[in-house]
Write a protein that holds these residues in place. Structure first.
Motif, PDB file in Angstrom:
ATOM      1  N   ASN A 338       1.224  -1.367  -0.019  1.00 13.35           N
ATOM      2  CA  ASN A 338      -0.003  -0.106  -0.107  1.00 13.35           C
ATOM      3  C   ASN A 338       0.291   1.339   0.005  1.00 13.35           C
ATOM      4  OD1 ASN A 338      -2.647  -1.150   0.339  1.00 13.35           O
ATOM      5  ND2 ASN A 338      -2.362  -1.758   2.317  1.00 13.35           N
ATOM      6  N   LEU A 339       1.927   1.590  -1.008  1.00 10.58           N
ATOM      7  CA  LEU A 339       2.592   2.113  -1.561  1.00 10.58           C
ATOM      8  C   LEU A 339       1.894   3.765  -1.590  1.00 10.58           C
ATOM      9  CD1 LEU A 339       5.996   0.995  -2.538  1.00 10.58           C
ATOM     10  CD2 LEU A 339       5.274   1.623   0.073  1.00 10.58           C
ATOM     11  N   ASN A 340       1.773   5.236  -1.612  1.00  7.56           N
ATOM     12  CA  ASN A 340       1.513   6.073  -2.114  1.00  7.56           C
ATOM     13  C   ASN A 340       2.328   6.477  -3.824  1.00  7.56           C
ATOM     14  OD1 ASN A 340       2.852   8.171  -1.251  1.00  7.56           O
ATOM     15  ND2 ASN A 340       2.904   7.872  -0.162  1.00  7.56           N
ATOM     16  N   LEU A 341       1.959   7.449  -4.370  1.00  6.88           N
ATOM     17  CA  LEU A 341       2.178   7.467  -4.955  1.00  6.88           C
ATOM     18  C   LEU A 341       3.555   7.793  -5.476  1.00  6.88           C
ATOM     19  CD1 LEU A 341       1.649   7.748  -8.630  1.00  6.88           C
ATOM     20  CD2 LEU A 341       0.752  10.439  -8.235  1.00  6.88           C
ATOM     21  N   LEU A 342       3.081   8.431  -4.498  1.00  4.06           N
ATOM     22  CA  LEU A 342       5.039   9.420  -3.493  1.00  4.06           C
ATOM     23  C   LEU A 342       6.114   8.611  -4.126  1.00  4.06           C
ATOM     24  CD1 LEU A 342       4.611  12.918  -3.019  1.00  4.06           C
ATOM     25  CD2 LEU A 342       4.821  12.466  -4.911  1.00  4.06           C
ATOM     26  N   GLN A 343       5.670   7.513  -2.938  1.00  2.00           N
ATOM     27  CA  GLN A 343       6.409   6.745  -2.232  1.00  2.00           C
ATOM     28  C   GLN A 343       6.390   5.454  -3.030  1.00  2.00           C
ATOM     29  OE1 GLN A 343       4.043   4.934   1.212  1.00  2.00           O
ATOM     30  NE2 GLN A 343       5.348   6.189   2.279  1.00  2.00           N
ATOM     31  N   ALA A 344       5.766   5.286  -4.547  1.00  2.00           N
ATOM     32  CA  ALA A 344       6.194   3.994  -5.988  1.00  2.00           C
ATOM     33  C   ALA A 344       6.823   4.676  -6.429  1.00  2.00           C
ATOM     34  CB  ALA A 344       4.567   4.011  -6.801  1.00  2.00           C
ATOM     35  N   MET A 345       7.240   5.799  -7.276  1.00  2.00           N
ATOM     36  CA  MET A 345       7.815   6.434  -7.548  1.00  2.00           C
ATOM     37  C   MET A 345       9.721   6.428  -7.856  1.00  2.00           C
ATOM     38  SD  MET A 345       5.563  10.098  -9.142  1.00  2.00           S
ATOM     39  CE  MET A 345       6.732  10.554 -10.197  1.00  2.00           C
ATOM     40  N   TRP A 346       9.474   5.984  -6.345  1.00  2.00           N
ATOM     41  CA  TRP A 346      11.139   6.188  -5.990  1.00  2.00           C
ATOM     42  C   TRP A 346      11.497   4.799  -6.130  1.00  2.00           C
ATOM     43  CZ3 TRP A 346      14.573   9.369  -4.730  1.00  2.00           C
ATOM     44  CH2 TRP A 346      14.250  10.783  -4.644  1.00  2.00           C
ATOM     45  N   THR A 347      10.281   3.693  -6.389  1.00  2.00           N
ATOM     46  CA  THR A 347      10.925   2.851  -6.333  1.00  2.00           C
ATOM     47  C   THR A 347      11.305   2.231  -8.656  1.00  2.00           C
ATOM     48  OG1 THR A 347       8.757   1.659  -7.270  1.00  2.00           O
ATOM     49  CG2 THR A 347       9.262   1.926  -4.663  1.00  2.00           C
ATOM     50  N   TYR A 348      12.630   1.376  -8.547  1.00  2.00           N
ATOM     51  CA  TYR A 348      12.636   1.430  -9.552  1.00  2.00           C
ATOM     52  C   TYR A 348      10.746   0.295 -10.384  1.00  2.00           C
ATOM     53  CZ  TYR A 348      17.943   1.806  -8.604  1.00  2.00           C
ATOM     54  OH  TYR A 348      18.986   1.842  -8.128  1.00  2.00           O
ATOM     55  N   ASP A 349      10.564  -0.501  -9.682  1.00  2.00           N
ATOM     56  CA  ASP A 349       9.629  -1.541 -10.467  1.00  2.00           C
ATOM     57  C   ASP A 349       8.344   0.370 -11.072  1.00  2.00           C
ATOM     58  OD1 ASP A 349      10.336  -3.560  -9.008  1.00  2.00           O
ATOM     59  OD2 ASP A 349       8.926  -3.516  -7.452  1.00  2.00           O
ATOM     60  N   PHE A 350       7.840   0.728 -10.616  1.00  2.00           N
ATOM     61  CA  PHE A 350       7.361   1.367 -10.865  1.00  2.00           C
ATOM     62  C   PHE A 350       8.117   2.128 -12.176  1.00  2.00           C
ATOM     63  CE2 PHE A 350       6.556   5.924 -12.019  1.00  2.00           C
ATOM     64  CZ  PHE A 350       4.678   6.390 -12.010  1.00  2.00           C
ATOM     65  N   TRP A 351       9.177   2.731 -13.166  1.00  2.00           N
ATOM     66  CA  TRP A 351       9.810   3.158 -13.863  1.00  2.00           C
ATOM     67  C   TRP A 351       9.984   2.096 -15.064  1.00  2.00           C
ATOM     68  CZ3 TRP A 351       8.962   8.048 -14.284  1.00  2.00           C
ATOM     69  CH2 TRP A 351       8.665   8.929 -13.495  1.00  2.00           C
ATOM     70  N   LEU A 352      10.418   1.152 -14.077  1.00  2.00           N
ATOM     71  CA  LEU A 352      10.695  -0.846 -15.212  1.00  2.00           C
ATOM     72  C   LEU A 352       8.999  -0.174 -15.835  1.00  2.00           C
ATOM     73  CD1 LEU A 352      12.758  -2.872 -13.397  1.00  2.00           C
ATOM     74  CD2 LEU A 352      13.105  -1.502 -15.678  1.00  2.00           C
ATOM     75  N   LEU A 353       7.993  -0.874 -15.377  1.00  2.00           N
ATOM     76  CA  LEU A 353       6.210  -0.334 -16.085  1.00  2.00           C
ATOM     77  C   LEU A 353       6.580   0.057 -16.724  1.00  2.00           C
ATOM     78  CD1 LEU A 353       4.126  -2.603 -15.360  1.00  2.00           C
ATOM     79  CD2 LEU A 353       3.448  -1.644 -13.950  1.00  2.00           C
ATOM     80  N   GLY A 476      -5.491   2.867  -7.269  1.00  2.00           N
ATOM     81  CA  GLY A 476      -6.230   3.926  -8.159  1.00  2.00           C
ATOM     82  C   GLY A 476      -5.642   4.967  -9.262  1.00  2.00           C
ATOM     83  N   THR A 477      -4.814   6.091  -7.991  1.00  2.00           N
ATOM     84  CA  THR A 477      -3.708   7.063  -8.490  1.00  2.00           C
ATOM     85  C   THR A 477      -2.373   6.435  -9.169  1.00  2.00           C
ATOM     86  OG1 THR A 477      -4.518   8.307  -6.271  1.00  2.00           O
ATOM     87  CG2 THR A 477      -2.483   8.885  -7.432  1.00  2.00           C
ATOM     88  N   ILE A 478      -2.085   5.386  -8.696  1.00  2.00           N
ATOM     89  CA  ILE A 478      -0.313   4.735  -9.769  1.00  2.00           C
ATOM     90  C   ILE A 478      -0.725   3.944 -10.522  1.00  2.00           C
ATOM     91  CG2 ILE A 478       1.260   3.184  -9.110  1.00  2.00           C
ATOM     92  CD1 ILE A 478       0.770   3.387  -6.173  1.00  2.00           C
ATOM     93  N   PHE A 479      -2.008   3.085 -10.933  1.00  2.00           N
ATOM     94  CA  PHE A 479      -1.967   3.094 -12.394  1.00  2.00           C
ATOM     95  C   PHE A 479      -2.680   3.815 -13.079  1.00  2.00           C
ATOM     96  CE2 PHE A 479      -7.056   2.435 -12.019  1.00  2.00           C
ATOM     97  CZ  PHE A 479      -7.292   2.394 -13.216  1.00  2.00           C
ATOM     98  N   ASN A 480      -3.218   4.732 -12.493  1.00  2.00           N
ATOM     99  CA  ASN A 480      -3.503   5.743 -13.563  1.00  2.00           C
ATOM    100  C   ASN A 480      -2.063   6.997 -14.574  1.00  2.00           C
ATOM    101  OD1 ASN A 480      -6.267   6.434 -14.558  1.00  2.00           O
ATOM    102  ND2 ASN A 480      -6.715   5.744 -12.262  1.00  2.00           N
ATOM    103  N   THR A 481      -1.799   6.577 -13.192  1.00  2.00           N
ATOM    104  CA  THR A 481       0.173   7.056 -13.726  1.00  2.00           C
ATOM    105  C   THR A 481       0.835   6.989 -14.859  1.00  2.00           C
ATOM    106  OG1 THR A 481      -0.594   8.501 -10.574  1.00  2.00           O
ATOM    107  CG2 THR A 481       2.212   9.006 -12.336  1.00  2.00           C
ATOM    108  N   VAL A 482       0.799   5.702 -14.547  1.00  2.00           N
ATOM    109  CA  VAL A 482       1.733   4.697 -15.008  1.00  2.00           C
ATOM    110  C   VAL A 482       1.103   4.751 -16.335  1.00  2.00           C
ATOM    111  CG1 VAL A 482       2.362   2.056 -16.015  1.00  2.00           C
ATOM    112  CG2 VAL A 482       2.635   3.005 -13.206  1.00  2.00           C
ATOM    113  N   ALA A 483      -0.595   4.655 -16.857  1.00  2.00           N
ATOM    114  CA  ALA A 483      -0.982   5.045 -18.185  1.00  2.00           C
ATOM    115  C   ALA A 483      -0.565   6.282 -18.749  1.00  2.00           C
ATOM    116  CB  ALA A 483      -2.700   5.176 -17.671  1.00  2.00           C
ATOM    117  N   ILE A 484       0.181   6.783 -18.202  1.00  2.00           N
ATOM    118  CA  ILE A 484       0.542   7.861 -19.356  1.00  2.00           C
ATOM    119  C   ILE A 484       1.579   7.623 -19.872  1.00  2.00           C
ATOM    120  CG2 ILE A 484       1.324  10.472 -18.369  1.00  2.00           C
ATOM    121  CD1 ILE A 484       0.455  10.716 -15.975  1.00  2.00           C
ATOM    122  N   ALA A 485       2.413   6.681 -19.310  1.00  2.00           N
ATOM    123  CA  ALA A 485       2.773   6.067 -20.312  1.00  2.00           C
ATOM    124  C   ALA A 485       2.891   6.109 -21.610  1.00  2.00           C
ATOM    125  CB  ALA A 485       3.973   4.558 -20.133  1.00  2.00           C
ATOM    126  N   SER A 486       1.271   5.792 -22.236  1.00  2.00           N
ATOM    127  CA  SER A 486       0.623   5.456 -23.847  1.00  2.00           C
ATOM    128  C   SER A 486       0.795   6.726 -24.210  1.00  2.00           C
ATOM    129  CB  SER A 486      -0.798   5.111 -23.418  1.00  2.00           C
ATOM    130  OG  SER A 486      -1.965   4.523 -24.416  1.00  2.00           O
TER     131      SER A 486
END
Length: 520
Positions: A338-353, A476-486
């Motif tokens: 249950n990481l929030n958006l900022l915590q998730a963006m500090w991980t390698y997993d977020f940017w690899l995805l 919801g916040t994190i997967f919509n942020t990753v969707a900006i990759a589209s």
């Protein structure tokens, strides 16, 4: 909002009613996919050139893909997804209604920038519908999240074809009325069903059986639409036939009601049996209260004993009562924390995805956005390329639904992680691009199928992986942020890569023609 319905099988709300309501909302949520239907009217009525129309289309893509606000609202009201749906319905009504009023001449012709804002507002509603439906489905079916995400994303992918069928049956030849329909139909349907979309923390143990039937209905609808699209491309369909086709489609869309009734009946029986069993067990234990108290005291004593030995090393976690404590559970943080958006963006997993989605979704959008030009260069007729564009939604659905279902199967029974499927689908997508670029006869048909299926797969895999890595609290916040990759990947690959190469080839071809004319 309280429970407005009586506690009966047909009227009581449950996670199955939430799943069906979410699927129906998704069926009308993808109005942005129908831009090609009303864009000629928009261009003619407003006096736009192609560049201005492309600007409106760009705002449409941004609105339909950047859903951070919907994710934040979902995280703020996790127990009330109807708030997210209501916000989306208001945006949909405002955006498309203002566009219709402008096109119909009721309002003065707006400046192009204001029309872009209307389009952005209308398309942005899609992210609110999608976020509320996907997040609620994952909360209700956490053990089958790949399947339910595939169902939700699949119906969203089919929504364009469904809306076009409604347009053909009721408003054929009148795109202005179609704009009004896009303003009213999704809004009214959402307001009608949004209170059924809610989280239910239950586990009846028969989810897979009913989810499989639900999946079969989704596949049937996709197959039916594929046959209709192909039939419309090879023959002339009259107005009576269109109405009949629409009525058959409507029956298929209503059919999940059968699953809702059967699943809720099964749930009621399980709850009744459990309640009866609890009453019998309570009567049997009335005379055994002393035994229960002794067990509680012994358990507390064991826990205190374990606490005294907390200084023991991680490989020697033993208590006086002989129980061994799991060192991995004690010292390692699990995934899904249950990481929030900022915590998730500090991980390698977020940017690899994010990078993987930019490549997969971006290249898929680059293909579908240029499929008409590719077909023309390969000698395809306009009817053939139109058929390929229409069938793209079907391949997109098969990728979204099929990969979600298959990844769930291999995860449960084989232990295969979902990121493996991202690698596989990206590899197959590369093969599809290579086939299209080969220029062999039929290459565009085969390549578009591979690219379309793999493009849809990313939309099912990305939310599933996001929820498993970063948890459900801010899902919801994190997967919509990753969707900006589209749109990011589409801009890089379509404009900076495909557009650049196309302009180079065009300029070289024109130079060769000029040389030939001079020599002659």
């Amino acid at each position: 909002m309280g429970r407005w319905f009586p506690s009966s099988t047909a009227g009581r709300r449950s996670k199955w009613a939430a799943l069906a309501a979410s699927a129906w909302i998704q069926c009308t949520a993808g109005a942005s996919y129908c831009f090609g239907v009303y864009s000629p009217l928009l261009k003619a009525s407003q006096g736009y050139d192609q560049s201005t129309l492309d600007s409106v289309a760009f705002f449409k893509d941004v609105g339909a893909n950047v859903g951070v606000l919907s994710g934040i609202l979902s995280s703020a009201f996790p127990a009330r997804p109807w708030t997210v749906l209501a916000a989306g319905a208001v945006q949909c009504l405002a955006g498309y209604l203002l566009m219709w009023l402008s096109v119909a001449g009721v309002l003065p012709r707006p400046p192009p920038l204001l029309m872009c804002v209307y389009m952005l507002l209308a398309a942005h509603a899609q992210t609110f519908f999608n976020t509320a439906d996907v997040v609620t489905a994952v909360e209700n079916f956490p053990d089958s999240r790949g399947t339910v995400i595939g169902i939700m994303k699949g119906f969203l992918g089919l929504s364009g074809a469904i809306l076009i069928q409604i347009y053909g049956a009721l408003f054929n030849g009148n795109p202005s009325s179609f704009l009004l329909m896009l303003a009213l139909l999704p809004t009214l349907l959402t307001f009608l069903l949004m209170f059924f979309v809610e989280v239910h923390k239950t586990d009846e143990g028969c989810d897979k059986k009913f989810l499989d039937v639900f999946s079969l209905i989704a596949l049937t609808i996709a197959g039916y639409l594929m046959l209709v699209i192909i039939g419309e491309c090879v023959m002339i369909v009259g107005s009576e036939a269109r109405i009949l086709i629409f009525l058959m489609l409507l029956l298929l869309l209503i059919s999940p009601l059968v699953i809702v009734v059967k699943a809720q009946t099964k749930e009621s029986k399980i709850l009744a049996e459990a309640s009866c069993h609890d009453r019998i067990r309570l009567i049997d234990d009335i005379n055994s209260l002393e035994v229960i108290e002794e067990r509680r005291y012994s358990q507390l004593a064991a826990e205190r004993s374990c606490m005294k030995h907390d200084h023991v090393g991680p490989n020697e976690m033993l208590c006086d009562n002989g129980h061994e404590r799991n060192s991995e559970e004690t010292f390692l943080l699990p995934r899904g924390e249950n990481l929030n958006l900022l915590q998730a963006m500090w991980t390698y997993d977020f940017w690899l995805l994010f990078l993987a989605m930019a490549c997969g979704m971006g290249s898929g959008l680059a293909t579908v956005n240029n499929i008409s030009q590719i077909g023309g260069s390969l000698g395809y007729t306009s009817m053939e390329t139109s058929t390929l564009v229409s069938l793209w939604s079907i391949w997109n659905f098969l990728g979204r639904f099929g990969t979600g279902y298959i990844s769930d199967y291999f995860l449960r029974l084989r232990g295969c992680a979902r990121p493996l499927f991202i690698a596989v689908t990206l590899a197959i997508m590369s093969i599809g691009h290579a086939i299209i670029s080969s220029g062999f006869p039929g290459s565009l048909h085969v390549g578009s199928v591979l690219v379309g299926v793999c493009y849809g797969s990313q939309w099912a895999l990305m939310p599933s992986i996001t929820s498993e890595i970063f948890g459900l609290r801010h899902f919801g916040t994190i997967f919509n942020t990753v969707a900006i990759a589209s749109p990011f990947g589409s801009y890089i690959l379509s404009v900076r890569v495909v557009g650049y190469i196309y302009d180079m080839e065009s300029s070289s071809s024109s130079t060769d023609v000029q040389k030939c004319m001079v020599d002659c």
